[in-house]
Each structure stands twice: as C-alpha cells, then as structure tokens.
Design a protein around this motif. Structure first.
Motif, PDB file in Angstrom:
ATOM      1  N   GLY A  84       0.791  -1.217   0.000  1.00  0.00           N
ATOM      2  CA  GLY A  84       0.000   0.000   0.000  1.00  0.00           C
ATOM      3  C   GLY A  84       0.826   1.271   0.000  1.00  0.00           C
ATOM      4  O   GLY A  84       0.326   2.344   0.351  1.00  0.00           O
ATOM      5  N   ASP A  98       2.076   3.826   3.990  1.00  0.00           N
ATOM      6  CA  ASP A  98       1.796   2.471   3.525  1.00  0.00           C
ATOM      7  C   ASP A  98       0.683   1.929   4.407  1.00  0.00           C
ATOM      8  O   ASP A  98       0.088   2.672   5.196  1.00  0.00           O
ATOM      9  CB  ASP A  98       3.054   1.593   3.480  1.00  0.00           C
ATOM     10  CG  ASP A  98       3.680   1.310   4.826  1.00  0.00           C
ATOM     11  OD1 ASP A  98       3.051   1.569   5.876  1.00  0.00           O
ATOM     12  OD2 ASP A  98       4.820   0.796   4.844  1.00  0.00           O
ATOM     13  N   ASN A  99       0.399   0.644   4.300  1.00  0.00           N
ATOM     14  CA  ASN A  99      -0.706   0.071   5.064  1.00  0.00           C
ATOM     15  C   ASN A  99      -0.487   0.150   6.576  1.00  0.00           C
ATOM     16  O   ASN A  99      -1.435   0.016   7.339  1.00  0.00           O
ATOM     17  CB  ASN A  99      -0.961  -1.375   4.643  1.00  0.00           C
ATOM     18  CG  ASN A  99      -1.576  -1.457   3.268  1.00  0.00           C
ATOM     19  OD1 ASN A  99      -2.056  -0.465   2.718  1.00  0.00           O
ATOM     20  ND2 ASN A  99      -1.556  -2.641   2.665  1.00  0.00           N
TER      21      ASN A  99
END
Length: 135
Positions: A84, A98-99
């Motif tokens: 992500g 990111d995630n």
C-alpha cells in the motif's frame, strides 16, 4: 515494489519533478550521499525523493509508479516499506504512507541533477553540526 502517487500529490509535484525523470526514494538520515541529516532519531523516520541526472548503481530496486517516473530504491531500504505504499498531500506537505500508516509526514523533494556530492568528511562535519539541532 509499487508506489501510488495520489492525484493531489501528482498535481503538487508537477512543477517540481519533470515527467520521465529518474527519481530515487531514499532515507534522509545521513546513511547515504544524498543526506547530511543525521542522528539516531531519524532512522526509518525521514525519507526523500531525489531527482537524478543519471541512475545511481546503488539504487537497483525498481519502483513501479503511476506518475511516470523512472523510480527506484536501494535494497537496504525495502524493509521500511510494506504493501500500500503511496504518496499523498497531507496538511499541505507530501506524506509517505503504507498500510502500516504514515512513514513520513514531510517527505522532501531534492533536485540532484546538478549537484556535486559532498565528500565523506564534509558530510560528517555537517551531520555533527546538525545532530545537535534535530535530536
């Protein structure tokens, strides 16, 4: 590896990074020739996009992206990123996420196309001076 530039980030970067540019995603913690910021408080916490004239042979991990850049990073930095990975505009600054969440809420963009790298000694001296101011 893949990164998604959100629409607002692409608009923000349109006049900062020319289309088709060679760009690296690297840390800004004193661990590489593109950074004189130093100190243990910045490890894995500060990142930068660096525009280069030519590819750097140390940055061999390609980063697929939707902004049209020839983009890569070094293998030593890939552990910082999870699925992500994206860049968005957040509080009027670029944010690397990111995630797992926000990796850097003030991602910098540095143009190295016409910069002569500092010597190791010059970088060390600058890092010592800045170290007292950032950590």
């Amino acid at each position: 590896m893949k990164i998604n530039f959100k629409d607002e980030a692409q608009k923000y970067l349109a006049d900062k990074i020319p289309a088709g540019s060679t760009v690296i995603l690297t840390t800004d913690d004193g661990s590489n020739k593109y950074s004189s910021l130093g100190g243990s408080c910045t490890i894995g916490d500060k990142f930068q996009l660096v525009i280069l004239k030519d590819e750097d042979p140390k940055y061999t991990v390609p980063i697929e992206n939707n902004a049209g850049y020839n983009m890569s990073t070094a293998s030593q930095y890939t552990d910082f990123f999870t699925d992500g990975l994206n860049i968005s505009l957040w509080h009027n600054a670029l944010a690397l996420k990111d995630n797992s969440g926000i990796l850097d809420g003030a991602l910098s963009v540095v143009d190295w196309r016409n910069v002569k790298p500092e010597t190791a000694e010059q970088r060390k001296n600058k890092m010592v001076k800045l170290g007292d101011q950032i950590c």
